[in-house]
Design a protein around this motif. Structure first.
Motif, PDB file in Angstrom:
ATOM      1  N   GLY A   9     -23.954   1.926   7.548  1.00 51.39           N
ATOM      2  CA  GLY A   9     -25.009   1.142   7.407  1.00 51.39           C
ATOM      3  C   GLY A   9     -26.548   0.730   7.641  1.00 51.39           C
ATOM      4  N   TYR A  10     -26.310  -0.850   8.104  1.00 58.28           N
ATOM      5  CA  TYR A  10     -27.807  -1.202   8.917  1.00 58.28           C
ATOM      6  C   TYR A  10     -28.335  -0.146   9.283  1.00 58.28           C
ATOM      7  N   VAL A  11     -27.999   1.410  10.113  1.00 61.72           N
ATOM      8  CA  VAL A  11     -28.683   1.590  11.384  1.00 61.72           C
ATOM      9  C   VAL A  11     -28.409   3.098  10.259  1.00 61.72           C
ATOM     10  N   CYS A  28     -24.928  11.255   4.023  1.00 61.59           N
ATOM     11  CA  CYS A  28     -24.541  10.124   4.647  1.00 61.59           C
ATOM     12  C   CYS A  28     -22.963   9.653   4.151  1.00 61.59           C
ATOM     13  N   VAL A  29     -22.245   9.552   4.875  1.00 58.73           N
ATOM     14  CA  VAL A  29     -20.508   8.697   4.712  1.00 58.73           C
ATOM     15  C   VAL A  29     -20.272   7.511   5.062  1.00 58.73           C
ATOM     16  N   ASP A  30     -19.106   7.083   4.372  1.00 60.52           N
ATOM     17  CA  ASP A  30     -18.670   6.075   4.567  1.00 60.52           C
ATOM     18  C   ASP A  30     -17.260   5.436   3.573  1.00 60.52           C
ATOM     19  N   ILE A  82     -22.720   9.682  14.778  1.00 58.89           N
ATOM     20  CA  ILE A  82     -21.497   8.299  15.003  1.00 58.89           C
ATOM     21  C   ILE A  82     -22.595   7.348  13.997  1.00 58.89           C
ATOM     22  N   ALA A  83     -22.436   6.412  14.059  1.00 53.78           N
ATOM     23  CA  ALA A  83     -23.284   4.890  12.993  1.00 53.78           C
ATOM     24  C   ALA A  83     -22.235   3.735  13.019  1.00 53.78           C
ATOM     25  N   VAL A  84     -21.156   4.235  13.306  1.00 54.07           N
ATOM     26  CA  VAL A  84     -20.367   3.105  12.717  1.00 54.07           C
ATOM     27  C   VAL A  84     -20.104   1.167  13.687  1.00 54.07           C
ATOM     28  N   GLY A  85     -19.461   0.629  12.638  1.00 55.05           N
ATOM     29  CA  GLY A  85     -20.126  -0.749  13.891  1.00 55.05           C
ATOM     30  C   GLY A  85     -19.299  -1.126  14.519  1.00 55.05           C
ATOM     31  N   THR A  86     -19.716  -1.954  16.402  1.00 54.63           N
ATOM     32  CA  THR A  86     -18.686  -1.803  17.424  1.00 54.63           C
ATOM     33  C   THR A  86     -19.216  -3.391  17.555  1.00 54.63           C
ATOM     34  N   PRO A  87     -18.497  -4.237  16.901  1.00 54.01           N
ATOM     35  CA  PRO A  87     -18.189  -5.691  17.035  1.00 54.01           C
ATOM     36  C   PRO A  87     -17.566  -5.882  18.314  1.00 54.01           C
ATOM     37  N   LYS A 105     -12.011  11.035  15.487  1.00 49.15           N
ATOM     38  CA  LYS A 105     -10.269  11.867  15.281  1.00 49.15           C
ATOM     39  C   LYS A 105     -10.439  12.438  13.925  1.00 49.15           C
ATOM     40  N   GLU A 106     -11.531  11.470  13.417  1.00 49.03           N
ATOM     41  CA  GLU A 106     -11.289  12.384  11.751  1.00 49.03           C
ATOM     42  C   GLU A 106     -12.613  13.508  12.113  1.00 49.03           C
ATOM     43  N   ILE A 107     -13.834  13.444  12.933  1.00 47.56           N
ATOM     44  CA  ILE A 107     -14.474  14.324  12.914  1.00 47.56           C
ATOM     45  C   ILE A 107     -14.112  15.578  13.446  1.00 47.56           C
ATOM     46  N   THR A 119     -22.899   9.658  19.558  1.00 48.31           N
ATOM     47  CA  THR A 119     -23.113   8.457  19.067  1.00 48.31           C
ATOM     48  C   THR A 119     -24.602   8.081  19.064  1.00 48.31           C
ATOM     49  N   LYS A 120     -24.364   7.522  18.513  1.00 50.10           N
ATOM     50  CA  LYS A 120     -25.472   6.341  17.706  1.00 50.10           C
ATOM     51  C   LYS A 120     -25.119   5.071  17.226  1.00 50.10           C
ATOM     52  N   SER A 121     -23.762   4.362  17.179  1.00 50.43           N
ATOM     53  CA  SER A 121     -23.618   3.582  17.727  1.00 50.43           C
ATOM     54  C   SER A 121     -23.940   3.104  19.226  1.00 50.43           C
ATOM     55  N   THR A 122     -23.766   1.198  19.457  1.00 56.28           N
ATOM     56  CA  THR A 122     -24.088   1.169  20.913  1.00 56.28           C
ATOM     57  C   THR A 122     -23.247   0.082  21.230  1.00 56.28           C
ATOM     58  N   VAL A 123     -22.313   1.420  21.861  1.00 55.41           N
ATOM     59  CA  VAL A 123     -20.986   1.242  22.616  1.00 55.41           C
ATOM     60  C   VAL A 123     -21.166   1.910  24.039  1.00 55.41           C
ATOM     61  N   PRO A 265     -26.377 -11.134  20.516  1.00 59.49           N
ATOM     62  CA  PRO A 265     -24.842 -12.085  21.118  1.00 59.49           C
ATOM     63  C   PRO A 265     -23.391 -10.843  21.386  1.00 59.49           C
ATOM     64  N   LYS A 266     -23.178  -9.827  20.313  1.00 60.15           N
ATOM     65  CA  LYS A 266     -22.194  -8.899  20.802  1.00 60.15           C
ATOM     66  C   LYS A 266     -22.885  -8.259  22.311  1.00 60.15           C
ATOM     67  N   ASP A 267     -23.574  -7.854  21.943  1.00 60.53           N
ATOM     68  CA  ASP A 267     -24.140  -6.640  23.809  1.00 60.53           C
ATOM     69  C   ASP A 267     -24.450  -7.172  24.658  1.00 60.53           C
ATOM     70  N   MET A 330     -26.302 -11.541   8.112  1.00 55.70           N
ATOM     71  CA  MET A 330     -26.616 -13.037   8.758  1.00 55.70           C
ATOM     72  C   MET A 330     -25.012 -12.831   9.349  1.00 55.70           C
ATOM     73  N   ARG A 331     -24.939 -11.657  10.156  1.00 58.31           N
ATOM     74  CA  ARG A 331     -24.039 -11.668  11.398  1.00 58.31           C
ATOM     75  C   ARG A 331     -24.982 -12.249  12.870  1.00 58.31           C
ATOM     76  N   ASP A 332     -24.171 -13.212  12.999  1.00 58.19           N
ATOM     77  CA  ASP A 332     -24.867 -13.974  14.458  1.00 58.19           C
ATOM     78  C   ASP A 332     -25.222 -15.165  14.300  1.00 58.19           C
TER      79      ASP A 332
HETATM   80  P1  NAD Z   1     -23.253  -1.859   9.380  1.00 57.82           P
HETATM   81  O1  NAD Z   1     -21.015  -2.563   9.535  1.00 57.82           O
HETATM   82  O2  NAD Z   1     -23.896  -1.993   8.740  1.00 57.82           O
HETATM   83  O3  NAD Z   1     -22.153  -1.104   8.950  1.00 57.82           O
HETATM   84  C1  NAD Z   1     -21.215   0.301   9.875  1.00 57.82           C
HETATM   85  C2  NAD Z   1     -20.712   0.847   8.715  1.00 57.82           C
HETATM   86  O4  NAD Z   1     -19.160   1.981   9.305  1.00 57.82           O
HETATM   87  C3  NAD Z   1     -20.007   0.457   7.376  1.00 57.82           C
HETATM   88  O5  NAD Z   1     -20.320   0.647   6.699  1.00 57.82           O
HETATM   89  C4  NAD Z   1     -18.306   0.847   7.635  1.00 57.82           C
HETATM   90  O6  NAD Z   1     -17.978   0.793   6.183  1.00 57.82           O
HETATM   91  C5  NAD Z   1     -18.801   2.292   8.144  1.00 57.82           C
HETATM   92  N1  NAD Z   1     -17.389   2.872   8.683  1.00 57.82           N
HETATM   93  C6  NAD Z   1     -16.430   2.625  10.025  1.00 57.82           C
HETATM   94  N2  NAD Z   1     -15.834   2.412  10.228  1.00 57.82           N
HETATM   95  C7  NAD Z   1     -15.996   4.330   9.179  1.00 57.82           C
HETATM   96  C8  NAD Z   1     -15.750   5.698   9.430  1.00 57.82           C
HETATM   97  N3  NAD Z   1     -14.077   5.687  10.054  1.00 57.82           N
HETATM   98  N4  NAD Z   1     -15.768   7.241   8.401  1.00 57.82           N
HETATM   99  C9  NAD Z   1     -16.735   6.395   7.790  1.00 57.82           C
HETATM  100  N5  NAD Z   1     -16.997   5.146   7.221  1.00 57.82           N
HETATM  101  C10 NAD Z   1     -17.160   3.928   8.394  1.00 57.82           C
HETATM  102  O7  NAD Z   1     -23.483  -1.860  10.984  1.00 57.82           O
HETATM  103  P2  NAD Z   1     -24.811  -1.939  12.215  1.00 57.82           P
HETATM  104  O8  NAD Z   1     -25.412  -2.612  12.360  1.00 57.82           O
HETATM  105  O9  NAD Z   1     -25.469  -0.030  10.717  1.00 57.82           O
HETATM  106  O10 NAD Z   1     -24.738  -0.929  13.126  1.00 57.82           O
HETATM  107  C11 NAD Z   1     -23.795   0.206  13.770  1.00 57.82           C
HETATM  108  C12 NAD Z   1     -23.311   0.056  15.052  1.00 57.82           C
HETATM  109  O11 NAD Z   1     -25.566   0.767  15.355  1.00 57.82           O
HETATM  110  C13 NAD Z   1     -23.929  -0.551  15.962  1.00 57.82           C
HETATM  111  O12 NAD Z   1     -23.196   0.074  17.265  1.00 57.82           O
HETATM  112  C14 NAD Z   1     -24.544  -1.358  16.144  1.00 57.82           C
HETATM  113  O13 NAD Z   1     -24.226  -2.380  17.556  1.00 57.82           O
HETATM  114  C15 NAD Z   1     -25.734  -0.689  16.305  1.00 57.82           C
HETATM  115  N6  NAD Z   1     -27.344  -0.622  15.951  1.00 57.82           N
HETATM  116  C16 NAD Z   1     -27.609  -2.427  15.418  1.00 57.82           C
HETATM  117  C17 NAD Z   1     -28.967  -2.597  14.873  1.00 57.82           C
HETATM  118  C18 NAD Z   1     -29.170  -3.157  13.586  1.00 57.82           C
HETATM  119  O14 NAD Z   1     -29.921  -4.178  13.998  1.00 57.82           O
HETATM  120  N7  NAD Z   1     -28.431  -3.652  12.869  1.00 57.82           N
HETATM  121  C19 NAD Z   1     -29.762  -1.582  15.461  1.00 57.82           C
HETATM  122  C20 NAD Z   1     -29.563  -0.856  17.005  1.00 57.82           C
HETATM  123  C21 NAD Z   1     -27.853  -0.468  16.807  1.00 57.82           C
END
Ligand code: NAD
Length: 442
Positions: A9-11, A28-30, A82-87, A105-107, A119-123, A265-267, A330-332
Motif C-alpha cells: 500500500g502507501y507505506v 513487494c507482496v500483496d 510487515i506493512a499491512v493496514g492497522t485501521p 502466521k503466513e510468514i 513490523t513497519k505498520s504502526t502497531v 485519527p486512528k493513531d 481519502m481516508r478520514d
Molecule cells: P494500505 O491500506 O495502503 O496498504 C496495506 C496493504 O496491505 C493493502 O494493499 C492490503 O491488501 C495488504 N495486505 C493486508 N494483509 C496482507 C497480507 N496478509 N499479505 C499481503 N498483503 C496484505 O495501508 P498503508 O497506508 O500503507 O499503511 C500501512 C501501515 O503503515 C499502517 O499501520 C499505517 O498506520 C502505517 N503508516 C502509514 C502511513 C501513511 O501515510 N499511509 C505513514 C506511516 C505509517
C-alpha cells in the motif's frame, strides 16, 4: 539484502521501492491481485509524486518485483517487513491487528532459515511480542528475530521523507537483527541519519507518541485560531510569533478544518485506548481526539453562518476532497464529515479534487464531481476550499467571482490573503483571521 515487503500500500510500496533504490533486492507482496497485476504492467495504484519513476527504474534494474505469492517471497528473504493496514477496530477504537497477525502466521509458515521479521505498520505496544509468540508457536524449528521499525513518511512527500528521514527508529534487543537493519539502511548511515536503537516496546510507543504530539500541535493552533477570531487577532502572526521560538518550532502550526488522513485519527484513538488499558490515561490526547471530532461539524457550521445562517436550497462548491494535497488518499478526510453536514442542512454540493475524486465518488455518492476547479463554482452560492492543492492557490478570482451567485469564499486552509480578497470583491471567511467584506470601490 533480500527483502520481502508484506503489504504493498502507501507505506509498503514506497518503502519497497526506496529499499530497492538503496541497492537491496525487494519483493513487494500483496493479497490484492488487481494491485499486483497493475504494478506488473508498470501502473502505480496510488498517487504519490515521483513514485512512478522510482518504481520503473528499480524494476528495470531487476531489484524490485511484485507478487501475490507470499511463500516464495518470504522463503528467499533475509528480512521480511510487515506493512499491512492497522485501521481502527470497529466498535472499540483499538487498532485492528488482524492483518498484522494474519501476515505473521503466513510468514511463519513460509520462513526458511534465519529471518528478521520487522513490523513497519504502526502497531500498539506489545504487538511485536505477540508477533514473536505467533511465529515461535508455529515454527519452533526456525531461527528468527522480531524488530520494530515504525515508518514516519508523509503521503505527498513520501519518497523524500524515506530517503532523507529526520531519524530511523529500530526496536530490537538482538545484535543479529541490529546488524541486518544496519545493512538494509546502510545508505542512510552514510549520510549520518540518526538511527535510534531501542527496545521493541519503546520503538512501538515512539511512533504513537510522535503522531499524537503532532496531532496535539494542530489541535492547539486550531483552538488558538478560534480565539483569534473572537479577539480580532491573526493566527498566522501568532503561529509565526511562537513558532520562531526554537523550543516550539514552526511546523504543524497551520490552522484548518481538523486533522484527518490514514494515520492521525486512528493513531490518536488507538493510543488513548492503550493508555486506558494500562491505567495510565492520556487526558491531553483524549481531549485532542474529542476537539478534532467536533471541529469538522464546527467547520460545516462556519460555512452555514457565512451563508447567512442557512444553506437550505443553496449550492456549495467544494474545492479539495483529500485530507491533504498531493495524495489521492481519502481516508478520514475532513471533507467526509463537512460535506454530509452541509447536505443534511439542505445544501447541494458540487466538488472538484485533482486526484481524490475516484475514491471520493464511492464515499460521497450524492456529490456531483466536476472536471475542473471552475465547474462546481458555476452558479454556486459559495465556494469552500477544503484542501490546499497548489492549483487552488492561483485561481482566476475574476472568473470565480463571475461564476458565483454572490462573491463568497470560505477558505478553511487560509490560502488567500484577506486584504487581496476584499480588493478582489469577495466576502472572505477564513480560519483564525477576521472575515473581510468586499471593498466597495468609490
Ligand atoms: P494500505 O491500506 O495502503 O496498504 C496495506 C496493504 O496491505 C493493502 O494493499 C492490503 O491488501 C495488504 N495486505 C493486508 N494483509 C496482507 C497480507 N496478509 N499479505 C499481503 N498483503 C496484505 O495501508 P498503508 O497506508 O500503507 O499503511 C500501512 C501501515 O503503515 C499502517 O499501520 C499505517 O498506520 C502505517 N503508516 C502509514 C502511513 C501513511 O501515510 N499511509 C505513514 C506511516 C505509517
Amino acid at each position: 539484502m533480500r527483502i520481502a515487503m508484506i503489504g504493498t500500500g502507501y507505506v509498503g510500496l514506497v518503502s519497497g521501492a526506496c529499499f530497492s533504490e538503496f541497492g537491496n533486492d525487494v519483493v513487494c507482496v500483496d493479497k490484492d491481485e488487481v494491485k499486483i497485476s497493475r504494478l506488473d504492467r508498470g501502473e502505480i495504484p496510488i498517487f504519490e509524486p515521483g513514485l512512478d519513476d522510482l518504481v520503473a527504474n528499480n524494476v528495470r534494474a531487476g531489484r524490485l518485483t511484485f507478487t501475490t505469492d507470499l511463500t516464495s517471497a518470504v522463503r528467499d528473504a533475509d528480512a521480511v517487513f510487515i506493512a499491512v493496514g492497522t485501521p481502527t477496530r470497529r466498535g472499540d477504537g483499538h487498532a485492528d491487528l488482524s492483518y498484522v497477525y494474519g501476515a505473521a502466521k503466513e510468514i511463519a509458515e513460509a520462513m526458511d532459515g534465519y529471518t528478521v521479521v520487522v513490523t513497519k505498520s504502526t502497531v500498539p505496544v506489545g504487538t511485536g511480542r505477540e508477533v514473536e509468540r505467533i511465529i515461535r508457536e508455529a515454527r519452533p524449528d526456525v531461527e528468527f528475530d522480531v524488530c520494530s521499525n515504525p515508518e514516519f513518511l508523509r503521503e505527498g512527500a513520501a519518497i523524500t521523507d524515506f530517503m532523507r528521514p529526520d531519524r530511523v527508529v529500530i526496536g530490537t534487543e538482538s545484535e543479529r537483527a541490529q546488524e541486518a537493519m544496519r545493512e538494509i539502511y546502510r545508505p542512510l548511515y552514510l549520510i549520518e541519519t540518526p538511527i535510534v536503537f531501542t527496545s521493541l516496546q519503546t520503538s512501538e510507543l515512539i511512533k504513537y507518541a510522535a503522531n499524537t504530539f503532532l496531532a496535539t500541535k494542530i489541535t492547539f493552533i486550531n483552538e488558538i485560531a478560534d480565539l483569534c477570531e473572537q479577539v480580532g487577532a491573526d493566527v498566522h502572526d501568532v503561529s509565526r510569533g511562537i513558532g520562531l521560538d526554537g523550543r516550539i518550532g514552526r511546523k504543524f502550526l497551520h490552522p484548518g478544518p481538523g486533522y484527518g488522513g490514514s494515520c492521525f485519527p486512528k493513531d490518536t484513538l488507538a493510543l488513548v485506548k492503550t493508555a486506558q488499558d494500562y491505567k495510565a490515561p492520556l487526558r491531553i490526547v483524549e481531549t485532542v481526539v474529542d476537539i478534532n471530532d467536533k471541529r469538522k461539524k464546527q467547520m460545516a457550521d462556519k460555512v452555514i453562518q457565512a451563508c447567512g445562517g442557512s444553506v437550505s436550497g443553496k449550492t456549495v462548491a467544494v474545492l479539495g476532497l483529500t485530507f491533504k494535497p498531493n495524495t489521492d488518499d481519502m481516508r478520514d478526510s475532513p471533507s467526509l464529515d463537512i460535506i454530509p453536514a452541509l447536505q443534511a442542512a439542505g445544501a447541494t454540493v458540487k466538488a472538484y479534487d485533482p486526484e481524490g475524486m475516484k475514491e471520493a465518488r464511492q464515499m460521497l455518492p450524492d456529490v456531483e464531481m466536476c472536471d475542473n476547479a471552475y465547474a462546481p463554482i458555476d452558479g454556486a452560492d459559495v465556494v469552500v476550499l477544503i484542501t490546499e492543492w497548489n492549483e487552488f492557490r492561483a485561481l482566476d478570482l475574476k472568473r470565480v467571482k463571475g461564476l458565483l451567485k454572490e462573491p463568497l469564499m470560505v477558505d478553511l486552509r487560509n490560502v488567500y490573503n484577506p486584504e487581496d480578497m476584499a480588493e478582489a470583491g469577495f466576502t472572505y471567511v477564513c480560519v483564525g483571521r477576521s472575515t473581510v467584506d468586499a471593498k466597495v470601490s468609490a
